[in-house]
Write a protein that holds these residues in place. Sequence first.
Motif, short mmCIF file in Angstrom:
data_model
loop_
_atom_site.label_atom_id
_atom_site.label_comp_id
_atom_site.label_asym_id
_atom_site.label_seq_id
_atom_site.Cartn_x
_atom_site.Cartn_y
_atom_site.Cartn_z
N LYS A 1 -4.93 -12.40 4.85
CA LYS A 1 -3.99 -11.31 4.63
C LYS A 1 -2.66 -11.87 4.11
O LYS A 1 -2.10 -11.34 3.15
CB LYS A 1 -3.76 -10.54 5.93
N LYS A 2 -2.18 -12.95 4.73
CA LYS A 2 -0.93 -13.56 4.32
C LYS A 2 -1.04 -14.09 2.89
O LYS A 2 -0.11 -13.93 2.09
CB LYS A 2 -0.55 -14.70 5.29
N ALA A 3 -2.17 -14.71 2.57
CA ALA A 3 -2.38 -15.22 1.22
C ALA A 3 -2.37 -14.07 0.21
O ALA A 3 -1.79 -14.19 -0.89
CB ALA A 3 -3.70 -15.98 1.13
N GLY A 4 -2.97 -12.94 0.57
CA GLY A 4 -2.95 -11.76 -0.29
C GLY A 4 -1.54 -11.24 -0.51
O GLY A 4 -1.17 -10.86 -1.62
N GLU A 5 -0.74 -11.25 0.56
CA GLU A 5 0.65 -10.80 0.45
C GLU A 5 1.44 -11.73 -0.47
O GLU A 5 2.23 -11.28 -1.30
CB GLU A 5 1.30 -10.75 1.83
N ILE A 6 1.23 -13.03 -0.31
CA ILE A 6 1.93 -14.01 -1.16
C ILE A 6 1.51 -13.84 -2.61
O ILE A 6 2.36 -13.86 -3.52
CB ILE A 6 1.66 -15.44 -0.66
N LEU A 7 0.23 -13.66 -2.84
CA LEU A 7 -0.27 -13.46 -4.20
C LEU A 7 0.29 -12.19 -4.82
O LEU A 7 0.71 -12.19 -5.98
CB LEU A 7 -1.81 -13.40 -4.19
N ALA A 8 0.35 -11.12 -4.04
CA ALA A 8 0.91 -9.85 -4.54
C ALA A 8 2.39 -10.02 -4.87
O ALA A 8 2.86 -9.53 -5.91
CB ALA A 8 0.72 -8.74 -3.51
N ALA A 9 3.13 -10.73 -4.02
CA ALA A 9 4.56 -10.96 -4.28
C ALA A 9 4.75 -11.81 -5.53
O ALA A 9 5.64 -11.53 -6.35
CB ALA A 9 5.20 -11.63 -3.07
N ALA A 10 3.91 -12.82 -5.69
CA ALA A 10 4.01 -13.67 -6.88
C ALA A 10 3.68 -12.89 -8.14
O ALA A 10 4.34 -13.05 -9.17
CB ALA A 10 3.08 -14.87 -6.74
N ALA A 11 2.66 -12.03 -8.07
CA ALA A 11 2.29 -11.21 -9.23
C ALA A 11 3.42 -10.25 -9.58
O ALA A 11 3.75 -10.06 -10.76
CB ALA A 11 1.00 -10.44 -8.94
N LYS A 12 4.04 -9.64 -8.56
CA LYS A 12 5.15 -8.72 -8.79
C LYS A 12 6.32 -9.45 -9.44
O LYS A 12 6.91 -8.96 -10.42
CB LYS A 12 5.58 -8.08 -7.47
N GLU A 13 6.63 -10.63 -8.92
CA GLU A 13 7.74 -11.42 -9.47
C GLU A 13 7.44 -11.82 -10.91
O GLU A 13 8.31 -11.75 -11.77
CB GLU A 13 7.96 -12.67 -8.61
N SER A 14 6.19 -12.19 -11.17
CA SER A 14 5.79 -12.56 -12.52
C SER A 14 5.91 -11.38 -13.47
O SER A 14 6.38 -11.52 -14.61
CB SER A 14 4.36 -13.08 -12.51
N GLN A 15 5.51 -10.19 -13.01
CA GLN A 15 5.63 -8.99 -13.84
C GLN A 15 7.09 -8.66 -14.13
O GLN A 15 7.45 -8.28 -15.24
CB GLN A 15 4.95 -7.81 -13.17
N GLU A 16 7.92 -8.83 -13.11
CA GLU A 16 9.35 -8.57 -13.30
C GLU A 16 9.94 -9.56 -14.30
O GLU A 16 10.72 -9.17 -15.18
CB GLU A 16 10.09 -8.65 -11.96
N ASP A 17 9.56 -10.84 -14.18
CA ASP A 17 10.04 -11.84 -15.14
C ASP A 17 9.57 -11.52 -16.55
O ASP A 17 10.33 -11.63 -17.51
CB ASP A 17 9.56 -13.24 -14.73
N SER A 18 8.31 -11.13 -16.67
CA SER A 18 7.76 -10.78 -17.98
C SER A 18 8.50 -9.58 -18.57
O SER A 18 8.83 -9.56 -19.77
CB SER A 18 6.27 -10.45 -17.88
N ALA A 19 8.76 -8.59 -17.72
CA ALA A 19 9.49 -7.41 -18.19
C ALA A 19 10.89 -7.80 -18.66
O ALA A 19 11.37 -7.29 -19.69
CB ALA A 19 9.57 -6.36 -17.09
#
Length: 104
Positions: free
Chosen positions: A62-80
């Motif tokens: 669950k924690k790994a999923g949360e970290i992955l989701a946060a990293a994906a969100k941050e990556s999307q924000e950076d891309s945007a």
Amino acid sequence: MASETVNAILEAEKKANAAYLAACEKAEQIVARAKDQAQQDVLNAEKKAEERAGAKAAAAEKKAGEILAAAAKESQEDSAQIIALGKSKRSETTKEILKAIIPV
């Protein structure tokens, strides 16, 4: 009289032997129950350990999923942000490219 004494001694020995055999049988039963209980305790401990390990693995997943989701969100924000910056600089970039291609 002597035979009575011998008979009394033999009878006492028989009773003592019977009591000894009964005590041995009782001891064997106690040992068998203790072994059974020990085996059951081991099985219960193993089951609890497996349950704890499963719970820890689920929590880690669950924690790994949360970290992955946060990293994906941050990556999307950076891309945007990069895309927005690129769009805002597009006209300037186009002008500079045109100047380089077609000197004024």
